[in-house]
Design a protein around this motif. Structure first.
Motif, PDB file in Angstrom:
ATOM      1  N   TYR A   1       0.632  -1.135  -0.109  1.00  0.00           N
ATOM      2  CA  TYR A   1      -0.027   0.046   0.041  1.00  0.00           C
ATOM      3  C   TYR A   1       0.886   1.321  -0.108  1.00  0.00           C
ATOM      4  O   TYR A   1       2.072   1.233   0.301  1.00  0.00           O
ATOM      5  CB  TYR A   1      -0.817  -0.060   1.209  1.00  0.00           C
ATOM      6  CG  TYR A   1      -0.244   0.367   2.563  1.00  0.00           C
ATOM      7  CD1 TYR A   1      -0.281   1.681   3.067  1.00  0.00           C
ATOM      8  CD2 TYR A   1       0.345  -0.651   3.216  1.00  0.00           C
ATOM      9  CE1 TYR A   1       0.396   1.960   4.092  1.00  0.00           C
ATOM     10  CE2 TYR A   1       1.236  -0.414   4.464  1.00  0.00           C
ATOM     11  CZ  TYR A   1       0.972   1.057   4.739  1.00  0.00           C
ATOM     12  OH  TYR A   1       1.973   1.277   6.102  1.00  0.00           O
TER      13      TYR A   1
ATOM     14  N   ASP B   1      -5.482   3.034  -0.207  1.00  0.00           N
ATOM     15  CA  ASP B   1      -5.194   1.610  -0.507  1.00  0.00           C
ATOM     16  C   ASP B   1      -5.335   0.718   0.553  1.00  0.00           C
ATOM     17  O   ASP B   1      -5.978  -0.319   0.273  1.00  0.00           O
ATOM     18  CB  ASP B   1      -3.559   1.565  -0.864  1.00  0.00           C
ATOM     19  CG  ASP B   1      -3.454   2.198  -2.081  1.00  0.00           C
ATOM     20  OD1 ASP B   1      -4.125   2.774  -2.649  1.00  0.00           O
ATOM     21  OD2 ASP B   1      -2.366   2.861  -2.042  1.00  0.00           O
TER      22      ASP B   1
ATOM     23  N   TYR C   1      -8.952   0.035   1.318  1.00  0.00           N
ATOM     24  CA  TYR C   1      -9.680  -0.821  -0.003  1.00  0.00           C
ATOM     25  C   TYR C   1      -9.637  -2.249   0.154  1.00  0.00           C
ATOM     26  O   TYR C   1     -10.320  -2.981   0.089  1.00  0.00           O
ATOM     27  CB  TYR C   1      -8.930  -0.109  -1.250  1.00  0.00           C
ATOM     28  CG  TYR C   1      -9.278  -0.902  -2.612  1.00  0.00           C
ATOM     29  CD1 TYR C   1     -10.559  -0.959  -3.071  1.00  0.00           C
ATOM     30  CD2 TYR C   1      -8.798  -2.158  -2.904  1.00  0.00           C
ATOM     31  CE1 TYR C   1     -11.151  -1.760  -4.094  1.00  0.00           C
ATOM     32  CE2 TYR C   1      -9.072  -2.987  -3.946  1.00  0.00           C
ATOM     33  CZ  TYR C   1     -10.204  -2.800  -4.618  1.00  0.00           C
ATOM     34  OH  TYR C   1     -10.575  -3.521  -5.886  1.00  0.00           O
ATOM     35  N   TYR C   2      -8.448  -2.532   0.554  1.00  0.00           N
ATOM     36  CA  TYR C   2      -8.017  -3.988   0.478  1.00  0.00           C
ATOM     37  C   TYR C   2      -8.745  -4.724   1.660  1.00  0.00           C
ATOM     38  O   TYR C   2      -9.145  -5.911   1.799  1.00  0.00           O
ATOM     39  CB  TYR C   2      -6.371  -4.455   0.697  1.00  0.00           C
ATOM     40  CG  TYR C   2      -5.633  -4.095  -0.695  1.00  0.00           C
ATOM     41  CD1 TYR C   2      -6.010  -4.740  -1.792  1.00  0.00           C
ATOM     42  CD2 TYR C   2      -4.631  -2.779  -0.613  1.00  0.00           C
ATOM     43  CE1 TYR C   2      -5.557  -4.450  -2.967  1.00  0.00           C
ATOM     44  CE2 TYR C   2      -4.158  -2.729  -1.808  1.00  0.00           C
ATOM     45  CZ  TYR C   2      -4.385  -3.323  -2.953  1.00  0.00           C
ATOM     46  OH  TYR C   2      -3.598  -3.173  -4.281  1.00  0.00           O
TER      47      TYR C   2
ATOM     48  N   LEU D   1     -11.725  -3.804   3.121  1.00  0.00           N
ATOM     49  CA  LEU D   1     -13.170  -3.947   2.725  1.00  0.00           C
ATOM     50  C   LEU D   1     -13.425  -4.830   1.672  1.00  0.00           C
ATOM     51  O   LEU D   1     -14.370  -5.676   1.763  1.00  0.00           O
ATOM     52  CB  LEU D   1     -13.627  -2.582   2.230  1.00  0.00           C
ATOM     53  CG  LEU D   1     -13.633  -1.420   3.551  1.00  0.00           C
ATOM     54  CD1 LEU D   1     -14.092  -0.129   3.214  1.00  0.00           C
ATOM     55  CD2 LEU D   1     -14.637  -1.953   4.647  1.00  0.00           C
ATOM     56  N   PHE D   2     -12.344  -5.014   0.763  1.00  0.00           N
ATOM     57  CA  PHE D   2     -12.447  -5.990  -0.541  1.00  0.00           C
ATOM     58  C   PHE D   2     -12.450  -7.290   0.172  1.00  0.00           C
ATOM     59  O   PHE D   2     -13.061  -8.205  -0.046  1.00  0.00           O
ATOM     60  CB  PHE D   2     -11.264  -5.803  -1.371  1.00  0.00           C
ATOM     61  CG  PHE D   2     -11.429  -6.674  -2.399  1.00  0.00           C
ATOM     62  CD1 PHE D   2     -12.192  -6.839  -3.340  1.00  0.00           C
ATOM     63  CD2 PHE D   2     -10.343  -7.669  -2.279  1.00  0.00           C
ATOM     64  CE1 PHE D   2     -12.163  -7.788  -4.375  1.00  0.00           C
ATOM     65  CE2 PHE D   2     -10.253  -8.945  -3.470  1.00  0.00           C
ATOM     66  CZ  PHE D   2     -10.993  -8.745  -4.395  1.00  0.00           C
ATOM     67  N   THR D   3     -11.409  -7.496   1.168  1.00  0.00           N
ATOM     68  CA  THR D   3     -11.326  -8.957   1.644  1.00  0.00           C
ATOM     69  C   THR D   3     -12.633  -9.214   2.513  1.00  0.00           C
ATOM     70  O   THR D   3     -12.838 -10.445   2.424  1.00  0.00           O
ATOM     71  CB  THR D   3     -10.227  -8.930   2.740  1.00  0.00           C
ATOM     72  OG1 THR D   3      -8.784  -8.649   1.712  1.00  0.00           O
ATOM     73  CG2 THR D   3      -9.873 -10.270   3.238  1.00  0.00           C
TER      74      THR D   3
ATOM     75  N   GLU E   1     -15.491  -8.183   2.019  1.00  0.00           N
ATOM     76  CA  GLU E   1     -16.646  -8.442   1.121  1.00  0.00           C
ATOM     77  C   GLU E   1     -16.487 -10.042   0.688  1.00  0.00           C
ATOM     78  O   GLU E   1     -17.578 -10.517   0.430  1.00  0.00           O
ATOM     79  CB  GLU E   1     -16.456  -7.519  -0.077  1.00  0.00           C
ATOM     80  CG  GLU E   1     -17.870  -7.666  -0.884  1.00  0.00           C
ATOM     81  CD  GLU E   1     -17.569  -6.616  -2.283  1.00  0.00           C
ATOM     82  OE1 GLU E   1     -18.666  -6.621  -2.800  1.00  0.00           O
ATOM     83  OE2 GLU E   1     -16.506  -6.028  -2.380  1.00  0.00           O
ATOM     84  N   GLN E   2     -15.193 -10.214   0.516  1.00  0.00           N
ATOM     85  CA  GLN E   2     -15.184 -11.600  -0.349  1.00  0.00           C
ATOM     86  C   GLN E   2     -15.682 -12.742   1.000  1.00  0.00           C
ATOM     87  O   GLN E   2     -15.990 -13.889   0.345  1.00  0.00           O
ATOM     88  CB  GLN E   2     -13.642 -12.104  -0.541  1.00  0.00           C
ATOM     89  CG  GLN E   2     -13.272 -10.992  -1.731  1.00  0.00           C
ATOM     90  CD  GLN E   2     -14.063 -11.108  -3.063  1.00  0.00           C
ATOM     91  OE1 GLN E   2     -14.215 -12.066  -3.535  1.00  0.00           O
ATOM     92  NE2 GLN E   2     -14.446  -9.899  -3.534  1.00  0.00           N
TER      93      GLN E   2
ATOM     94  N   GLN F   1     -17.845 -12.071   3.176  1.00  0.00           N
ATOM     95  CA  GLN F   1     -19.044 -11.860   3.538  1.00  0.00           C
ATOM     96  C   GLN F   1     -19.083 -11.483   5.079  1.00  0.00           C
ATOM     97  O   GLN F   1     -19.752 -11.733   5.766  1.00  0.00           O
ATOM     98  CB  GLN F   1     -19.871 -12.870   3.305  1.00  0.00           C
ATOM     99  CG  GLN F   1     -20.303 -13.446   1.720  1.00  0.00           C
ATOM    100  CD  GLN F   1     -20.967 -14.578   1.624  1.00  0.00           C
ATOM    101  OE1 GLN F   1     -21.147 -15.419   2.378  1.00  0.00           O
ATOM    102  NE2 GLN F   1     -22.224 -14.371   0.771  1.00  0.00           N
TER     103      GLN F   1
ATOM    104  N   TYR G   1     -14.647   3.198   8.641  1.00  0.00           N
ATOM    105  CA  TYR G   1     -15.309   2.374   7.620  1.00  0.00           C
ATOM    106  C   TYR G   1     -15.702   0.880   8.425  1.00  0.00           C
ATOM    107  O   TYR G   1     -16.559   0.326   8.076  1.00  0.00           O
ATOM    108  CB  TYR G   1     -14.402   2.161   6.389  1.00  0.00           C
ATOM    109  CG  TYR G   1     -14.465   3.270   5.706  1.00  0.00           C
ATOM    110  CD1 TYR G   1     -15.552   3.405   4.669  1.00  0.00           C
ATOM    111  CD2 TYR G   1     -13.596   4.106   5.373  1.00  0.00           C
ATOM    112  CE1 TYR G   1     -15.481   4.535   3.835  1.00  0.00           C
ATOM    113  CE2 TYR G   1     -13.417   5.134   4.708  1.00  0.00           C
ATOM    114  CZ  TYR G   1     -14.729   5.590   3.887  1.00  0.00           C
ATOM    115  OH  TYR G   1     -14.497   6.432   2.906  1.00  0.00           O
TER     116      TYR G   1
END
Length: 270
Positions: A195, A200, A203-204, A206-208, A210-211, A213, A240
């Motif tokens: 990052y 950055d 983002y990673y 929150l992306f993780t 989401e994957q 759940q 967040y």
């Protein structure tokens, strides 16, 4: 009166050195109390694997006499992103390189190693810094070595005992961080990300989430490594993810500050 010379010769001192392409940090331990007696960062500036290690490390060894003192045990910790965890059921010692080829560029000349996490039925396969190991052979003769992520994941699994909720641990360094997701002493996810900005970073995370759940309103995010509550990284995570905290290190018996325990968590558990 005759005495056992091995007991007399024993110094009850251990040295752990964590090495990366940025420099090194080291800790000395009294093995009778298992407490750190010295903790030190040594910044070398960025160097490449082709750089002569002797030139860079000679000064560090000269300026830190603790590195040249006598020890019963020396542990070298390799800190890089060239590693992956493999379940024991899928592990074959003859094919170490094949496990790494999915997440890093592997060359025929690479040397592969692995650490066993026996209690958790998996191994960490990685590429150690061979030239660093060669340098330390000249300095110490014999030593043990392992990967930083082995220590990190094992200790986080240990402390998650009897905890059935899914937790996300994020271990922060200057330019990269590791995400470890655990539920009831089972590793559900491990990954490392580079990052540059706080954006950055979140983002990673929150992306993780989401994957997997994981709802940012509910899941527990524990931050450790080089991070404090007044950092931009902590503030954006707290913005967040509702349940964001610094990892509780009160279980670590030491004279060090909580900030030092978090930053040097891997080194202190070597």
């Amino acid at each position: 009166m005759w005495q056992n010379s091995s007991v007399i010769d024993k110094m009850y001192q251990k040295l752990a050195i964590q090495v990366s392409l940025k420099g090194l940090s080291f800790a000395t331990f009294d093995t009778l109390t298992n407490k750190a007696t010295k903790l030190q960062n040594v910044v070398l500036g960025k160097f490449q694997l082709t750089t002569k290690i002797e030139d860079l490390f000679a000064e560090a060894f000269e300026n830190n006499p603790e590195l040249k003192a006598g020890y019963d045990e020396v542990v070298i910790i390799h800190s890089n992103n060239l590693s992956t965890f493999v379940p024991t059921a899928l592990f074959d010692e003859d094919y170490l390189g094949s496990y790494l080829q999915f997440n890093t560029k592997v060359f025929e000349t690479d040397f592969f190693a692995y650490d066993e996490l026996g209690n958790y039925e998996m191994n960490n396969v990685y590429i150690p810094y061979v030239n660093l190991n060669n340098y330390f052979i000249d300095q110490f003769g014999t030593f043990d070595y392992k990967h930083a992520n082995t220590i990190l994941v094992k200790k986080l699994l240990d402390v998650s005992k009897n905890n059935e909720e899914r937790q996300m641990f994020v271990h922060v360094s200057d330019t990269h961080f590791e995400i470890v997701v655990i539920q009831n002493q089972r590793l559900q996810l491990y990954n490392t990300f580079e990052y540059k900005t706080p954006e950055d970073f979140i983002y990673y995370i929150l992306f993780t989430a989401e994957q997997l759940q994981l709802n940012p309103e509910n899941f527990k995010l524990e931050l450790l490594g080089k991070i404090a509550e007044d950092d931009a990284l902590y503030k954006i995570a707290y913005k967040y993810v509702r349940n964001t905290n610094l990892f509780d290190v009160s279980f670590m018996q030491s004279n060090l500050t909580d900030a030092e325990k978090r930053e040097h968590f891997i080194l202190l558990h070597s």
